[in-house]
Design an enzyme around this catalytic site. Sequence first.
Site, short mmCIF file in Angstrom:
data_model
loop_
_atom_site.label_atom_id
_atom_site.label_comp_id
_atom_site.label_asym_id
_atom_site.label_seq_id
_atom_site.Cartn_x
_atom_site.Cartn_y
_atom_site.Cartn_z
N TYR A 178 0.83 -1.21 0.00
CA TYR A 178 0.00 0.00 0.00
C TYR A 178 0.87 1.26 0.00
CZ TYR A 178 -4.29 -2.58 0.11
OH TYR A 178 -5.33 -3.40 -0.26
N GLN A 193 -15.03 2.86 -7.17
CA GLN A 193 -14.39 1.70 -6.57
C GLN A 193 -12.92 2.02 -6.28
OE1 GLN A 193 -15.67 -2.19 -8.72
NE2 GLN A 193 -15.84 -0.57 -10.25
N CYS A 230 -7.56 1.12 12.78
CA CYS A 230 -6.94 0.05 13.55
C CYS A 230 -7.50 -1.30 13.11
CB CYS A 230 -7.20 0.25 15.05
SG CYS A 230 -6.60 -1.14 16.04
N SER A 238 -13.89 -3.40 -14.76
CA SER A 238 -13.99 -4.72 -15.38
C SER A 238 -15.35 -5.35 -15.11
CB SER A 238 -12.89 -5.63 -14.80
OG SER A 238 -12.98 -5.63 -13.38
N CYS A 287 -1.72 1.05 16.86
CA CYS A 287 -2.84 1.89 17.30
C CYS A 287 -2.54 2.41 18.71
CB CYS A 287 -4.11 1.03 17.31
SG CYS A 287 -5.51 1.76 18.18
N HIS A 315 -14.92 1.47 -1.78
CA HIS A 315 -13.84 0.59 -1.31
C HIS A 315 -12.81 1.32 -0.47
CE1 HIS A 315 -14.84 -2.23 -4.92
NE2 HIS A 315 -15.69 -2.37 -3.92
N ASN A 342 -15.38 1.97 -21.74
CA ASN A 342 -14.25 1.11 -21.42
C ASN A 342 -13.37 1.03 -22.67
OD1 ASN A 342 -12.62 -1.18 -20.56
ND2 ASN A 342 -14.20 -1.51 -19.01
C1 BV8 Z 1 -18.18 -8.42 -0.22
C2 BV8 Z 1 -9.88 -1.97 -2.42
C3 BV8 Z 1 -19.66 -9.37 1.28
C4 BV8 Z 1 -8.60 -2.62 -2.01
C5 BV8 Z 1 -11.07 -3.61 -3.79
C6 BV8 Z 1 -15.53 -15.53 -2.49
C7 BV8 Z 1 -15.11 -15.20 -1.21
C8 BV8 Z 1 -15.27 -13.92 -0.67
C9 BV8 Z 1 -15.88 -12.93 -1.43
C10 BV8 Z 1 -16.29 -13.28 -2.70
C11 BV8 Z 1 -16.14 -14.54 -3.24
N1 BV8 Z 1 -16.66 -14.53 -4.49
C12 BV8 Z 1 -17.12 -13.31 -4.76
C13 BV8 Z 1 -16.92 -12.55 -3.68
C14 BV8 Z 1 -17.24 -11.20 -3.53
C15 BV8 Z 1 -15.97 -10.39 -3.83
C16 BV8 Z 1 -15.76 -10.34 -5.32
O1 BV8 Z 1 -16.51 -9.70 -6.02
N2 BV8 Z 1 -14.75 -11.07 -5.82
C17 BV8 Z 1 -14.52 -11.08 -7.25
C18 BV8 Z 1 -13.02 -11.06 -7.52
C19 BV8 Z 1 -15.19 -12.33 -7.81
N3 BV8 Z 1 -16.27 -9.09 -3.32
C20 BV8 Z 1 -15.93 -8.77 -2.07
O2 BV8 Z 1 -15.26 -9.47 -1.33
C21 BV8 Z 1 -16.48 -7.45 -1.60
N4 BV8 Z 1 -17.12 -7.63 -0.34
O3 BV8 Z 1 -18.64 -9.06 -1.13
O4 BV8 Z 1 -18.67 -8.43 1.06
C22 BV8 Z 1 -18.95 -10.58 1.80
C23 BV8 Z 1 -18.49 -10.55 3.08
C24 BV8 Z 1 -17.87 -11.68 3.59
C25 BV8 Z 1 -17.70 -12.83 2.79
C26 BV8 Z 1 -18.15 -12.83 1.46
C27 BV8 Z 1 -18.76 -11.70 0.96
C28 BV8 Z 1 -15.35 -6.45 -1.41
C29 BV8 Z 1 -14.74 -6.13 -2.74
C30 BV8 Z 1 -13.79 -4.94 -2.58
C31 BV8 Z 1 -12.37 -5.41 -2.76
N5 BV8 Z 1 -11.49 -4.24 -2.73
N6 BV8 Z 1 -10.31 -2.50 -3.71
C32 BV8 Z 1 -7.44 -2.19 -2.86
O5 BV8 Z 1 -7.63 -1.42 -3.83
O6 BV8 Z 1 -6.31 -2.62 -2.55
S1 BV8 Z 1 -11.55 -4.17 -5.29
C33 BV8 Z 1 -10.45 -3.67 -6.50
O7 BV8 Z 1 -10.74 -4.43 -7.67
C34 BV8 Z 1 -10.65 -2.27 -6.95
O8 BV8 Z 1 -11.03 -1.39 -5.95
C35 BV8 Z 1 -11.76 -2.39 -7.95
O9 BV8 Z 1 -12.96 -2.08 -7.35
C36 BV8 Z 1 -11.86 -3.81 -8.21
C37 BV8 Z 1 -12.04 -4.14 -9.67
O10 BV8 Z 1 -11.10 -3.52 -10.29
P1 BV8 Z 1 -11.54 -2.44 -11.44
O11 BV8 Z 1 -11.72 -1.13 -10.81
O12 BV8 Z 1 -12.67 -2.94 -12.26
O13 BV8 Z 1 -10.25 -2.46 -12.19
P2 BV8 Z 1 -9.76 -3.64 -13.04
O14 BV8 Z 1 -8.29 -3.56 -12.98
O15 BV8 Z 1 -10.45 -4.89 -12.66
O16 BV8 Z 1 -10.27 -3.27 -14.47
C38 BV8 Z 1 -9.88 -2.04 -15.03
C39 BV8 Z 1 -10.89 -1.78 -16.11
O17 BV8 Z 1 -10.56 -0.53 -16.72
C40 BV8 Z 1 -10.85 -2.82 -17.22
O18 BV8 Z 1 -12.17 -3.12 -17.60
C41 BV8 Z 1 -10.11 -2.11 -18.35
O19 BV8 Z 1 -10.54 -2.53 -19.64
C42 BV8 Z 1 -10.54 -0.68 -18.11
N7 BV8 Z 1 -9.61 0.34 -18.60
C43 BV8 Z 1 -8.26 0.32 -18.59
N8 BV8 Z 1 -7.78 1.50 -19.09
C44 BV8 Z 1 -8.87 2.26 -19.39
C45 BV8 Z 1 -10.03 1.54 -19.07
N9 BV8 Z 1 -11.26 2.03 -19.27
C46 BV8 Z 1 -11.35 3.28 -19.78
N10 BV8 Z 1 -10.28 4.04 -20.10
C47 BV8 Z 1 -9.03 3.57 -19.93
N11 BV8 Z 1 -7.98 4.33 -20.25
#
Ligand code: BV8
Length: 247
Positions: free
Chosen positions: A67, A101, A127, A189, A147, A119, A213
């Site tokens: 981070y 996000q 903490c 994404s 903390c 997020h 996108n």
């Molecule tokens: C939750 C902060 C309830 C941290 C982030 C199994 C076990 C546990 C959970 C899950 C599971 N299966 C599913 C889940 C739910 C899980 C989830 O969705 N997993 C996915 C991977 C399947 N979600 C969670 O856990 C969420 N909480 O569900 O709580 C719960 C509680 C307990 C138990 C179960 C469930 C919490 C999710 C938040 C995670 N934290 N970020 C940090 O940043 O370090 S997420 C992180 O990835 C980012 O913040 C962002 O939100 C996310 C996705 O990334 P994107 O922003 O979409 O970026 P990405 O790189 O993916 O894509 C970029 C895009 O931009 C592409 O489309 C590309 O084409 C495009 N692009 C590129 N350049 C350009 C462009 N577009 C336009 N112009 C350009 N120039």
Amino acid sequence: MKIPDPLIERLRRSQRVAVLTGAGVSAESGVPTFRDAQTGLWARYDPAELASPEAFRANPTLVWQWYAYRRSLVEAAAPNPGHLALADLERRIADFTLITQNVDDLHRRAGSRNVVELHGNLFRYRCFDDDTPVELVTVPQDAPPRCARCGGLVRPDVVWFGEWLPPQAWRTAVAAAERCDLFLCIGTSGVVRPAADLPLIARSAGAYTVEINIAPGALDGQLDLHLYAPAGQLLPAMMSAAFGDAA
Ligand code: BV8
């Protein structure tokens, strides 16, 4: 870049607009997207592995340093024309909600006011044990501080995989998606839930939904309009087409 008339008309007519952004909106600021192959020291780590409470418990120093590295990338970055276009759009729409996000604070630095951070934010801390906010006068680079209240480890105030989103932020985002008449989904994404549900909530509530996108992703074919171009180019062109070059 030609902006389709249905989008121009809705931008001019809509009084309730909601926007969801992902890492793609910050890509043209030089901030790697969440799924970009990580480089250098971090190349061998999967971001989704590091962004979890399990990883922090197992190796708090490693996660803290990841981070710290990401903060350094963002501090060296500046908002790009895409961020600035969204700040301009907010000033033109009576009921405008920017839901992000991203944790990089670039929307706020671009002048956006009503930003819903689903997020969290890289530049806030709390903490790990008692979950209370922690103010850091200086931010150590190599290991998490303790903390002052309970002695627990300090963590970044971001939402990790497997953690609930901040309830107020999520409620605000869902309410905006349900009441808007235009929903823009930009640079995400569409993989991570529940954020990725927001454009579908908006569509089922009757909004006109648009994806911006550089490539089709998980939302492909599910929204009313999909525009493929870099957000930093398309968003300013969209603002000029809808509001004239005063934009
Ligand atoms: C939750 C902060 C309830 C941290 C982030 C199994 C076990 C546990 C959970 C899950 C599971 N299966 C599913 C889940 C739910 C899980 C989830 O969705 N997993 C996915 C991977 C399947 N979600 C969670 O856990 C969420 N909480 O569900 O709580 C719960 C509680 C307990 C138990 C179960 C469930 C919490 C999710 C938040 C995670 N934290 N970020 C940090 O940043 O370090 S997420 C992180 O990835 C980012 O913040 C962002 O939100 C996310 C996705 O990334 P994107 O922003 O979409 O970026 P990405 O790189 O993916 O894509 C970029 C895009 O931009 C592409 O489309 C590309 O084409 C495009 N692009 C590129 N350049 C350009 C462009 N577009 C336009 N112009 C350009 N120039």
